[in-house]
Design an enzyme around this catalytic site. Structure first.
Site, PDB file in Angstrom:
ATOM      1  N   CYS A 246       0.822  -1.217   0.000  1.00 34.04           N
ATOM      2  CA  CYS A 246       0.000   0.000   0.000  1.00 34.04           C
ATOM      3  C   CYS A 246       0.858   1.270   0.000  1.00 34.04           C
ATOM      4  O   CYS A 246       1.501   1.561  -0.994  1.00 34.04           O
ATOM      5  CB  CYS A 246      -0.989  -0.039   1.156  1.00 34.04           C
ATOM      6  SG  CYS A 246      -2.389   1.092   0.942  1.00 34.04           S
ATOM      7  N   TYR A 291      -4.213   7.172  -3.258  1.00 31.15           N
ATOM      8  CA  TYR A 291      -3.174   7.559  -4.213  1.00 31.15           C
ATOM      9  C   TYR A 291      -2.750   6.338  -5.018  1.00 31.15           C
ATOM     10  O   TYR A 291      -2.946   5.193  -4.595  1.00 31.15           O
ATOM     11  CB  TYR A 291      -1.970   8.160  -3.488  1.00 31.15           C
ATOM     12  CG  TYR A 291      -2.274   9.505  -2.860  1.00 31.15           C
ATOM     13  CD1 TYR A 291      -1.931  10.687  -3.500  1.00 31.15           C
ATOM     14  CD2 TYR A 291      -2.931   9.584  -1.636  1.00 31.15           C
ATOM     15  CE1 TYR A 291      -2.231  11.917  -2.939  1.00 31.15           C
ATOM     16  CE2 TYR A 291      -3.233  10.810  -1.061  1.00 31.15           C
ATOM     17  CZ  TYR A 291      -2.883  11.973  -1.723  1.00 31.15           C
ATOM     18  OH  TYR A 291      -3.185  13.189  -1.177  1.00 31.15           O
ATOM     19  N   HIS A 331      -3.841  -5.275  -0.009  1.00 34.27           N
ATOM     20  CA  HIS A 331      -3.483  -5.784   1.319  1.00 34.27           C
ATOM     21  C   HIS A 331      -3.522  -7.311   1.369  1.00 34.27           C
ATOM     22  O   HIS A 331      -4.588  -7.901   1.564  1.00 34.27           O
ATOM     23  CB  HIS A 331      -4.431  -5.219   2.380  1.00 34.27           C
ATOM     24  CG  HIS A 331      -4.255  -3.760   2.616  1.00 34.27           C
ATOM     25  ND1 HIS A 331      -3.370  -3.260   3.550  1.00 34.27           N
ATOM     26  CD2 HIS A 331      -4.826  -2.683   2.030  1.00 34.27           C
ATOM     27  CE1 HIS A 331      -3.411  -1.935   3.538  1.00 34.27           C
ATOM     28  NE2 HIS A 331      -4.287  -1.567   2.615  1.00 34.27           N
ATOM     29  N   GLU A 333      -2.470  -9.016   3.759  1.00 38.67           N
ATOM     30  CA  GLU A 333      -2.719  -9.366   5.170  1.00 38.67           C
ATOM     31  C   GLU A 333      -4.162  -9.096   5.559  1.00 38.67           C
ATOM     32  O   GLU A 333      -4.498  -9.038   6.748  1.00 38.67           O
ATOM     33  CB  GLU A 333      -1.777  -8.567   6.078  1.00 38.67           C
ATOM     34  CG  GLU A 333      -2.212  -7.161   6.424  1.00 38.67           C
ATOM     35  CD  GLU A 333      -2.236  -6.180   5.264  1.00 38.67           C
ATOM     36  OE1 GLU A 333      -2.788  -5.083   5.427  1.00 38.67           O
ATOM     37  OE2 GLU A 333      -1.701  -6.507   4.186  1.00 38.67           O
TER      38      GLU A 333
END
Length: 381
Positions: A246, A291, A331, A333
């Site tokens: 990220c 972003y 992500h 995770e």
């Protein structure tokens, strides 16, 4: 009690208050997740934002200790269609209302979240004020106009001190730019010896920890507001295997000479399709970012695009042509899911082992002994 949400374009929503009696200003965004409101609230990447949940019922399964993604919530406000004050879940320890009250976060319910989401999709995210007060609209509008967007979110969410989660496996330095607990959980689950360091840790300070690899965490805000992190990453690139997630993905891109830009309304939810270019396989991913890395800016760098978003074709993954380093915008995770991309942590560890084979290093004990000796000599001076 009545609560009001006023957007910078003058749109006013009036609903019912839950959570804290307070006034807050932040960037109004939306999340499309069906479950996981506790993980959203406790995700540091939402620091400075007023989060709208598109799923119409929130609070119905309460709050559970084990589901936090950080030690405390960082969102500025919470917007839902319907707030359920009495949860039904054997794991629930207390209510959503109590959690927000404890941390001074206001919430608003019983507004048209579908209309709000459509507005944000059409015009882009915008600044808003959420209040339970009785001020006149003109006063709220003036305060909203005079309050700038927050720019120091990483400093607010990053750990203030180094700490470790010991393990018998590879030593990973986790650079905390507002890391979710899920990253630490995935690394420790694989036996890694993890050292978590603050966002402003220098390259030399990281070298003293004798890492086998470096994990760049997620985090809030504009990556260009963290130039010191870009400098550190550029200095470490090539020395150690790197895996970025990220914000870490965006910082890595900047360190390699690429550029980033703000998305119109961002990607926030647990159902974003991402295509892996090498295999053509599509993964369903969890995302939370405003972003993205500019595609044209990657040309002329040592970066290769590995993943793209199937919805808007933005870059979702990068790898370095010469060094052991790769990143993803989403992500792996993810909590509460999906878990399609958990294999990336295994890929990172495989990369570290290959790097160690081709670049034999002195035993970690010798490196640490030298470091301690140097620090002792410095202290004696």
């Amino acid at each position: 009690m009545e609560a009001r949400l006023l957007l910078e374009d003058g749109t006013l929503f009036t609903g019912l208050s839950f959570g804290a009696e307070a006034e807050t200003i932040g960037e109004v965004v939306f999340n499309t997740g069906i479950t996981g409101y506790q993980e959203v609230i406790s995700d540091p990447s939402y620091c400075g934002q007023i989060v709208t949940m598109t799923y119409p019922l929130v609070g119905n399964y309460g709050i559970a200790r084990d589901d936090f993604e950080s030690i405390r919530p960082f969102i500025h406000g919470f917007v839902v269609r319907r707030h359920e004050p009495v949860p039904s879940n054997w794991r629930a320890q207390y209510t959503l209302d109590r959690l927000l009250k404890e941390y001074g976060i206001p919430g608003i319910s019983d507004i048209d979240t579908r209309m709000l989401t459509r507005k944000l999709r059409h015009y882009g995210t915008m600044k808003g004020v959420l209040t339970t007060g009785k001020e006149r609209i003109e006063e709220l509008r003036e305060r909203l106009a005079l309050t700038p967007m927050m720019r120091d979110q990483v400093a607010r969410t990053s750990t203030k001190q180094l700490f470790s989660s010991p393990g018998e496996g590879e030593r990973i330095v986790l650079m905390d730019f507002g890391a979710k607990s899920g990253i630490l959980r995935e690394l420790t689950k694989r036996g890694c010896d993890v050292v978590v360091v603050p966002h402003d840790t220098t390259a030399d300070e990281i070298r003293r920890l004798a890492p086998d690899g470096i994990q760049l965490s997620n985090g809030p805000g504009d990556p260009k507001d963290v130039p010191h992190a870009v400098k550190t990453i550029s200095e470490l690139l090539g020395e150690y295997p790197i895996f970025g997630i990220c914000l870490g993905h965006q910082l890595f891109a900047l360190a390699c000479g690429a550029d980033t830009t703000k998305l119109k309304f961002g990607h926030r939810g647990g159902n974003h399709p991402v295509k892996e270019l090498e295999t053509g396989r599509c993964y369903i991913t969890s995302q939370n970012h405003g972003y993205t890395v500019l595609e044209d800016s990657v040309n002329g760098t040592d970066l290769v695009v590995t993943h793209i978003n199937n919805n808007d074709k933005t870059i979702e993954g990068l790898k370095h042509k010469r060094y052991p380093a790769f990143t993803v915008q989403y992500h792996p995770e993810a909590a509460p899911g999906p878990y399609d991309s958990g294999y990336l942590f295994d890929q990172f560890l495989d990369m570290i082992r290959e790097h160690k084979k081709s670049n034999p290093q002195r035993p970690r004990q010798a490196v640490l002994a030298e470091t301690l000796k140097g620090e002792l000599q410095y202290a004696q001076k």
